[in-house]
Design an enzyme around this catalytic site. Structure first.
Site, PDB file in Angstrom:
ATOM      1  N   SER A  61       0.915  -1.091   0.065  1.00 43.13           N
ATOM      2  CA  SER A  61       0.129   0.456  -0.144  1.00 43.13           C
ATOM      3  C   SER A  61       1.183   1.372  -0.238  1.00 43.13           C
ATOM      4  CB  SER A  61      -1.219  -0.341   0.748  1.00 43.13           C
ATOM      5  OG  SER A  61      -0.227  -0.237   2.470  1.00 43.13           O
ATOM      6  N   ASP A  62      -0.022   2.485  -0.025  1.00 47.48           N
ATOM      7  CA  ASP A  62       0.417   3.719  -0.103  1.00 47.48           C
ATOM      8  C   ASP A  62      -0.310   4.509   0.386  1.00 47.48           C
ATOM      9  OD1 ASP A  62       3.502   4.502  -1.336  1.00 47.48           O
ATOM     10  OD2 ASP A  62       1.729   6.129  -1.387  1.00 47.48           O
TER      11      ASP A  62
END
Length: 194
Positions: A76-77
């Site tokens: 994720s970011d």
């Protein structure tokens, strides 16, 4: 509950973030942490959710060739999107100050993208939360940076810390998303695999 149903899968969390790791523990999921250094550079023309989608996929691509058949990789970011630009992690105290100051008395968006990758395909999802700050004094901003050193956080703040309790007047959307993972959406997606 879900842990039992996901028994035939092995969840791999590719994140060094202690907050994301804690969320997976709190969701009562069995997982393994697998990390690979990735240079988080994205094409300059990308905006908002395009950036986080690109980076979450980039992190997944770094590990996807190593996945076994029953493994699900989660990457994720998170970015803060404000005044038409992405605020990532601050590089210095001055940088952190400028970021927080720019968000004082305004509303910004926190965007997180999550990529679920197996050995054949990937699925991306994202969440956007609107966060409003009160009018902040320079003194409060400097105190926060000096005492909490928010250099590992997008937008230079942690909503779960003193700053969040003191500065945030309104949150529209997922609170956990602001901390780096839209937990309800992640749980819901993993439930669909059963």
């Amino acid at each position: 509950m879900l842990k039992e149903k996901l028994k035939k899968y092995k969840i791999i969390l590719a994140s060094g973030s202690p907050r994301r790791q804690q969320f997976f523990k709190d969701l009562d999921l069995d997982f393994e942490i697998r990390l690979k250094e990735v240079e988080e550079i994205y094409p300059p023309e990308l905006k908002a959710v395009e950036i986080t989608d690109f980076l979450a996929q980039l992190k997944a691509d770094a590990l996807k060739d190593e996945l076994k058949e029953n493994e699900i990789l989660v990457t994720s970011d998170t970015i803060v999107w404000h005044q038409n630009k992405a605020l990532g992690k601050p590089k210095s105290a001055e940088d952190a100050f400028e970021m927080i100051k720019s968000m004082s008395n305004t509303t910004h968006e926190v965007i997180t993208s999550v990529c679920f990758q197996n050995n054949t395909a990937s699925t991306l999802l994202h969440d956007i939360t609107k966060v409003t700050f009160k009018d902040l004094s320079d003194e409060a901003i400097l105190y926060y940076i000096e005492n909490y050193k928010p250099y590992d956080k997008a937008g230079a703040y942690g909503i779960q810390e003193w700053f969040g309790f003191m500065a945030v007047t309104k949150v529209e959307g997922s609170y956990t998303n602001v901390m780096g993972l839209p937990t309800a959406k992640v749980y819901e997606y993993l439930s669909t695999l059963v």
